[in-house]
Enzyme design. Sequence first.
Site, short mmCIF file in Angstrom:
data_model
loop_
_atom_site.label_atom_id
_atom_site.label_comp_id
_atom_site.label_asym_id
_atom_site.label_seq_id
_atom_site.Cartn_x
_atom_site.Cartn_y
_atom_site.Cartn_z
N ASP A 10 40.98 35.02 43.72
CA ASP A 10 42.26 34.96 43.01
C ASP A 10 42.21 35.86 41.78
O ASP A 10 42.36 35.39 40.66
CB ASP A 10 42.59 33.50 42.62
CG ASP A 10 41.60 32.89 41.64
OD1 ASP A 10 40.44 33.36 41.60
OD2 ASP A 10 41.97 31.96 40.89
N ASP A 15 36.81 37.69 39.12
CA ASP A 15 36.87 37.93 40.58
C ASP A 15 36.76 39.43 40.85
O ASP A 15 36.09 39.86 41.80
CB ASP A 15 38.21 37.46 41.17
CG ASP A 15 38.52 36.01 40.90
OD1 ASP A 15 38.93 35.69 39.77
OD2 ASP A 15 38.36 35.19 41.83
N ASN A 40 44.45 31.82 39.54
CA ASN A 40 44.61 32.30 38.17
C ASN A 40 46.05 32.70 37.88
O ASN A 40 46.56 32.49 36.77
CB ASN A 40 43.69 33.50 37.93
CG ASN A 40 42.23 33.10 37.84
OD1 ASN A 40 41.91 32.06 37.29
ND2 ASN A 40 41.35 33.93 38.36
N THR A 126 35.87 32.52 45.38
CA THR A 126 35.78 32.58 43.91
C THR A 126 37.09 32.10 43.27
O THR A 126 37.36 32.41 42.10
CB THR A 126 35.44 34.00 43.42
OG1 THR A 126 36.48 34.89 43.83
CG2 THR A 126 34.11 34.47 43.98
N PHE A 168 38.19 24.76 36.67
CA PHE A 168 39.49 25.24 37.13
C PHE A 168 39.62 25.31 38.66
O PHE A 168 40.58 24.79 39.23
CB PHE A 168 39.79 26.61 36.52
CG PHE A 168 41.09 27.21 36.94
CD1 PHE A 168 42.30 26.80 36.38
CD2 PHE A 168 41.14 28.18 37.94
CE1 PHE A 168 43.51 27.34 36.79
CE2 PHE A 168 42.34 28.73 38.35
CZ PHE A 168 43.52 28.32 37.77
N ASN A 169 38.70 25.97 39.34
CA ASN A 169 38.87 26.19 40.79
C ASN A 169 38.94 24.88 41.56
O ASN A 169 39.67 24.77 42.54
CB ASN A 169 37.73 27.05 41.35
CG ASN A 169 37.83 28.50 40.91
OD1 ASN A 169 38.89 28.96 40.50
ND2 ASN A 169 36.71 29.20 40.97
N HIS A 242 32.00 34.33 35.38
CA HIS A 242 31.82 33.29 36.41
C HIS A 242 31.57 33.85 37.81
O HIS A 242 30.53 33.63 38.42
CB HIS A 242 33.06 32.40 36.49
CG HIS A 242 33.53 31.81 35.20
ND1 HIS A 242 32.93 30.71 34.63
CD2 HIS A 242 34.56 32.14 34.37
CE1 HIS A 242 33.57 30.38 33.52
NE2 HIS A 242 34.56 31.23 33.34
N ASP A 243 32.60 34.51 38.34
CA ASP A 243 32.63 34.77 39.78
C ASP A 243 31.55 35.73 40.29
O ASP A 243 31.07 35.56 41.42
CB ASP A 243 34.02 35.26 40.20
CG ASP A 243 35.08 34.19 40.02
OD1 ASP A 243 34.73 32.99 39.99
OD2 ASP A 243 36.27 34.54 39.90
#
Length: 316
Positions: A10, A15, A40, A126, A168-169, A242-243
């Site tokens: 996303d 990402d 996102n 992700t 979040f995810n 993060h991703d």
Amino acid sequence: MAKKIIIDCDPGQDDAVALLLAFASPDELELLGITTVCGNVPLALTQRNARMICDIGGQQHVPVFAGCAEPLQRKLQTAEAIHGPTGINGIDVFEPQTPLQNKHAADFIIDTLLAADAASITLVPTGPLTNIATAINKEPAILSRIERIVLMGGAMREGGNCTPSAEFNIFVDPQAADIVFRCGRPITAMGLDVTHQVLSTRDRVARIRALGNAVAIATADMLSFFDRYDTLKYASEGAPLHDPCTIAWLLRPDLFVARDCNISIETQSELTMGHTAIDFWHVTDRPANATWIYGVDAPGFYEFLISRLARFGRSA
Ligand code: BDR
Ligand code: CA
């Protein structure tokens, strides 16, 4: 032989960096396709952003698919406060040449897996897990073809980043996450406990920019924007990347610290919706269903990322 992967994302600046890291690693990773999901920002922007990143990375041939525009049961919550209104603020948006494929992302996942050998394809989500859960629900026969699911999501010691309990995810689509974590295939989960150790400090972003190639400069521009929200929120030296931890783990698992344990998703309580209950100390008899990554050699991670982003200069 290169590992066959599908990235479900996303974008999202982080990402985008995950995609670029995969693009830079064709000897190890064969990217079969990119599937996009709402998260996102709404789906119309995540699919456009993924195609922009294909253009920027010179990968216009990679098929990009749009998937679910809403979570399975809940109303979509987006994250423009972090990623900016375009989802990818820091670089200018443009209409990409990489086409959008005329097939739903979940159907691409189903068709690709059904045509594959047993345990031969790795899924790399992700974003929220809506597309993956939709594919599993629609065609459970795909499960045997999945080698592993390497996802970004969840939190234990760090606590949540969008509610006190939830990352979040997982929060955006807890019902989908529940389906994925109960699917029975091997899972590697990169949660906030590890991604919050991978900080894009000013020095690291400057080193990326100094590579001087167009991809590295776009990466530095995206990370410079991404920085603003998290450094303020956490009083940290840079935003967590993060991703890209998912792709980095596939390429360099030696950089990470892991433990097999049970991860279960809260889907009932509004207070703790999307919480990942991680049985790190094995205090229940729930069987391990995931490899939880909780440590990383952050300097080593950035050395590796920078060395891979340098490759774009060589091929340009
Ligand atoms: C996750 O949420 C999104 O904002 C990021 O792209 C990442 O996938 C971190 O919680
Ligand atoms: Ca993401």
